[in-house]
Design a protein around this motif. Structure first.
Motif, PDB file in Angstrom:
ATOM      1  N   ALA A  84       0.828  -1.208   0.000  1.00  0.00           N
ATOM      2  CA  ALA A  84       0.000   0.000   0.000  1.00  0.00           C
ATOM      3  C   ALA A  84       0.855   1.247   0.000  1.00  0.00           C
ATOM      4  CB  ALA A  84      -0.932  -0.010   1.216  1.00  0.00           C
ATOM      5  N   TYR A  85       1.916   1.256   0.799  1.00  0.00           N
ATOM      6  CA  TYR A  85       2.808   2.414   0.836  1.00  0.00           C
ATOM      7  C   TYR A  85       3.542   2.585  -0.501  1.00  0.00           C
ATOM      8  CZ  TYR A  85       2.061   2.998   5.844  1.00  0.00           C
ATOM      9  OH  TYR A  85       1.492   3.233   7.079  1.00  0.00           O
ATOM     10  N   ALA A  86       3.908   1.480  -1.129  1.00  0.00           N
ATOM     11  CA  ALA A  86       4.581   1.578  -2.417  1.00  0.00           C
ATOM     12  C   ALA A  86       3.663   2.182  -3.472  1.00  0.00           C
ATOM     13  CB  ALA A  86       5.066   0.195  -2.864  1.00  0.00           C
ATOM     14  N   TRP A  87       2.385   1.791  -3.469  1.00  0.00           N
ATOM     15  CA  TRP A  87       1.436   2.363  -4.415  1.00  0.00           C
ATOM     16  C   TRP A  87       1.194   3.832  -4.113  1.00  0.00           C
ATOM     17  CZ3 TRP A  87      -0.582   0.449  -8.856  1.00  0.00           C
ATOM     18  CH2 TRP A  87      -0.327  -0.905  -9.117  1.00  0.00           C
ATOM     19  N   PHE A 139      -4.648   5.811  -1.882  1.00  0.00           N
ATOM     20  CA  PHE A 139      -4.666   4.410  -1.480  1.00  0.00           C
ATOM     21  C   PHE A 139      -4.906   4.263   0.014  1.00  0.00           C
ATOM     22  CE2 PHE A 139      -2.443   4.502  -5.480  1.00  0.00           C
ATOM     23  CZ  PHE A 139      -3.076   3.472  -6.156  1.00  0.00           C
ATOM     24  N   TYR A 140      -5.556   3.147   0.351  1.00  0.00           N
ATOM     25  CA  TYR A 140      -5.996   2.894   1.717  1.00  0.00           C
ATOM     26  C   TYR A 140      -5.639   1.456   2.103  1.00  0.00           C
ATOM     27  CZ  TYR A 140      -8.933   6.885   0.503  1.00  0.00           C
ATOM     28  OH  TYR A 140      -9.376   8.117   0.063  1.00  0.00           O
ATOM     29  N   ALA A 141      -5.364   1.263   3.393  1.00  0.00           N
ATOM     30  CA  ALA A 141      -5.239  -0.087   3.942  1.00  0.00           C
ATOM     31  C   ALA A 141      -6.502  -0.356   4.754  1.00  0.00           C
ATOM     32  CB  ALA A 141      -4.004  -0.210   4.816  1.00  0.00           C
ATOM     33  N   ARG A 142      -7.292  -1.308   4.280  1.00  0.00           N
ATOM     34  CA  ARG A 142      -8.525  -1.680   4.987  1.00  0.00           C
ATOM     35  C   ARG A 142      -8.224  -2.933   5.805  1.00  0.00           C
ATOM     36  NH1 ARG A 142     -12.659  -5.288   3.634  1.00  0.00           N
ATOM     37  NH2 ARG A 142     -11.806  -5.525   1.527  1.00  0.00           N
ATOM     38  N   VAL A 143      -8.324  -2.799   7.108  1.00  0.00           N
ATOM     39  CA  VAL A 143      -8.003  -3.900   8.011  1.00  0.00           C
ATOM     40  C   VAL A 143      -9.271  -4.664   8.348  1.00  0.00           C
ATOM     41  CG1 VAL A 143      -7.022  -4.524  10.255  1.00  0.00           C
ATOM     42  CG2 VAL A 143      -6.081  -2.582   8.973  1.00  0.00           C
ATOM     43  N   LEU A 144      -9.206  -5.968   8.190  1.00  0.00           N
ATOM     44  CA  LEU A 144     -10.312  -6.848   8.563  1.00  0.00           C
ATOM     45  C   LEU A 144     -10.029  -7.356   9.970  1.00  0.00           C
ATOM     46  CD1 LEU A 144     -12.838  -8.252   7.137  1.00  0.00           C
ATOM     47  CD2 LEU A 144     -11.327 -10.217   6.885  1.00  0.00           C
ATOM     48  N   VAL A 166      -5.545  -3.759   0.334  1.00  0.00           N
ATOM     49  CA  VAL A 166      -5.143  -2.476  -0.237  1.00  0.00           C
ATOM     50  C   VAL A 166      -6.234  -2.015  -1.181  1.00  0.00           C
ATOM     51  CG1 VAL A 166      -3.396  -1.251  -1.570  1.00  0.00           C
ATOM     52  CG2 VAL A 166      -2.718  -3.120  -0.058  1.00  0.00           C
ATOM     53  N   GLU A 167      -6.734  -0.815  -0.946  1.00  0.00           N
ATOM     54  CA  GLU A 167      -7.838  -0.293  -1.739  1.00  0.00           C
ATOM     55  C   GLU A 167      -7.486   1.059  -2.328  1.00  0.00           C
ATOM     56  OE1 GLU A 167     -10.349  -2.285  -1.946  1.00  0.00           O
ATOM     57  OE2 GLU A 167     -10.616  -3.340  -0.039  1.00  0.00           O
ATOM     58  N   ASN A 168      -8.067   1.340  -3.505  1.00  0.00           N
ATOM     59  CA  ASN A 168      -8.115   2.729  -3.952  1.00  0.00           C
ATOM     60  C   ASN A 168      -9.508   3.249  -3.598  1.00  0.00           C
ATOM     61  OD1 ASN A 168      -9.705   1.456  -5.873  1.00  0.00           O
ATOM     62  ND2 ASN A 168      -8.773   2.484  -7.611  1.00  0.00           N
ATOM     63  N   LYS A 169      -9.790   4.498  -3.907  1.00  0.00           N
ATOM     64  CA  LYS A 169     -11.066   5.078  -3.482  1.00  0.00           C
ATOM     65  C   LYS A 169     -12.243   4.309  -4.064  1.00  0.00           C
ATOM     66  CE  LYS A 169     -13.628   9.449  -3.362  1.00  0.00           C
ATOM     67  NZ  LYS A 169     -13.601  10.884  -3.735  1.00  0.00           N
ATOM     68  N   GLU A 170     -12.130   3.926  -5.331  1.00  0.00           N
ATOM     69  CA  GLU A 170     -13.226   3.219  -6.006  1.00  0.00           C
ATOM     70  C   GLU A 170     -13.533   1.891  -5.332  1.00  0.00           C
ATOM     71  OE1 GLU A 170     -14.190   1.269 -10.413  1.00  0.00           O
ATOM     72  OE2 GLU A 170     -12.356   2.423 -10.079  1.00  0.00           O
ATOM     73  N   SER A 171     -12.496   1.095  -5.092  1.00  0.00           N
ATOM     74  CA  SER A 171     -12.727  -0.226  -4.507  1.00  0.00           C
ATOM     75  C   SER A 171     -13.177  -0.121  -3.050  1.00  0.00           C
ATOM     76  CB  SER A 171     -11.470  -1.089  -4.615  1.00  0.00           C
ATOM     77  OG  SER A 171     -10.418  -0.576  -3.821  1.00  0.00           O
ATOM     78  N   LEU A 172     -12.657   0.858  -2.319  1.00  0.00           N
ATOM     79  CA  LEU A 172     -13.063   1.025  -0.927  1.00  0.00           C
ATOM     80  C   LEU A 172     -14.543   1.363  -0.822  1.00  0.00           C
ATOM     81  CD1 LEU A 172     -12.280   1.191   2.069  1.00  0.00           C
ATOM     82  CD2 LEU A 172     -11.752   3.614   1.701  1.00  0.00           C
ATOM     83  N   LEU A 173     -15.007   2.273  -1.670  1.00  0.00           N
ATOM     84  CA  LEU A 173     -16.420   2.652  -1.634  1.00  0.00           C
ATOM     85  C   LEU A 173     -17.316   1.464  -1.973  1.00  0.00           C
ATOM     86  CD1 LEU A 173     -16.335   6.226  -3.209  1.00  0.00           C
ATOM     87  CD2 LEU A 173     -16.690   5.611  -0.807  1.00  0.00           C
ATOM     88  N   ARG A 174     -16.886   0.622  -2.908  1.00  0.00           N
ATOM     89  CA  ARG A 174     -17.696  -0.538  -3.259  1.00  0.00           C
ATOM     90  C   ARG A 174     -17.789  -1.518  -2.097  1.00  0.00           C
ATOM     91  NH1 ARG A 174     -16.981  -2.389  -9.533  1.00  0.00           N
ATOM     92  NH2 ARG A 174     -16.834  -0.326 -10.484  1.00  0.00           N
ATOM     93  N   VAL A 175     -16.667  -1.739  -1.421  1.00  0.00           N
ATOM     94  CA  VAL A 175     -16.669  -2.663  -0.288  1.00  0.00           C
ATOM     95  C   VAL A 175     -17.552  -2.139   0.834  1.00  0.00           C
ATOM     96  CG1 VAL A 175     -15.247  -3.618   1.556  1.00  0.00           C
ATOM     97  CG2 VAL A 175     -14.425  -3.676  -0.793  1.00  0.00           C
TER      98      VAL A 175
END
Length: 213
Positions: A90-93, A107-112, A131-140
């Motif tokens: 995530a940090y690399a992205w 980019f975001y780290a979503r912790v389960l 690891v999420e971008n804004k689009e994938s985070l909103l969908r989740v």
């Protein structure tokens, strides 16, 4: 890149905006993490000077972010140690977006995480990091059948990376360019084995050149 402990502490106190009168208390929290053998590989014995790399710095930043959210120190340390390759990616992205100007995403780290894992089947996963971008985070967050089973602490790694690098440059006087190559080595390209890496990001939007390819 190598940091002294004093440089490491200065960066962390700047990033978390610790009041000067509270630095001693914050230092005690760092000592607590050391007693938990975190970050891994830095407890080299009393009286021995340790040089810290970018990995140690961002592991500490990440565990403190999770503690800041409300996770117990031991739990946060376990999660970061177990899933560090995901946080590192995530940090690399995030770096690619900020410094390489190849991406426009945040980019975001979503912790389960589940504090009730002892009440559930042993076959169910107890934690994870995505690891999420804004689009994938909103969908989740919009539609997720497992929301009642887990909580989702979220770290905006783009903001964290930028804040930490600015503190390193402006306050600790660290040449950040010296650690960008190290962070660049944490890149992971999406594949069938990286289901945790923003699944909704089209493949044609990944950076064009990944180290080692």
């Amino acid at each position: 890149m190598q940091l002294s402990y004093s440089q490491l502490e200065v960066i962390l106190t700047a990033h978390f905006q610790i009041h000067p009168d509270k630095v001693g208390t914050f230092r005690a929290r760092l000592k607590q993490l050391q007693r938990l053998s975190f970050p891994p590989g830095v407890n080299v014995g009393r009286g021995t000077k340790m040089a810290y790399g970018a990995e140690h710095l961002f592991q500490l930043v990440t565990v403190l972010e999770l503690i800041h959210i409300g996770l117990p120190a031991a739990t946060a340390a376990t999660i970061v140690t177990k899933h560090w390759p995901h946080f590192a990616a995530a940090y690399a992205w995030a770096q690619a977006s900020i410094y390489r100007n190849q991406l426009r995403d945040r980019f975001y780290a979503r912790v389960l995480h589940s504090s009730f894992k002892e009440f559930r089947s042993e076959n169910e996963i107890s934690d994870g990091v995505y690891v999420e971008n804004k689009e994938s985070l909103l969908r989740v967050l919009d539609i997720n059948s497992s929301r009642s089973m887990y909580c989702y602490p979220v770290i905006c790694v783009s903001d964290v990376f930028q804040s930490v690098t600015e503190a390193a440059e402006k306050i600790a006087r660290v040449q950040v360019l010296s650690w960008l190559d190290e962070v660049n080595g944490w890149f992971v390209r999406r594949s069938a084995d990286t289901h945790w890496l923003f699944p909704y990001l089209p493949m044609d939007r990944v950076p064009g050149k990944i180290p080692g390819e």
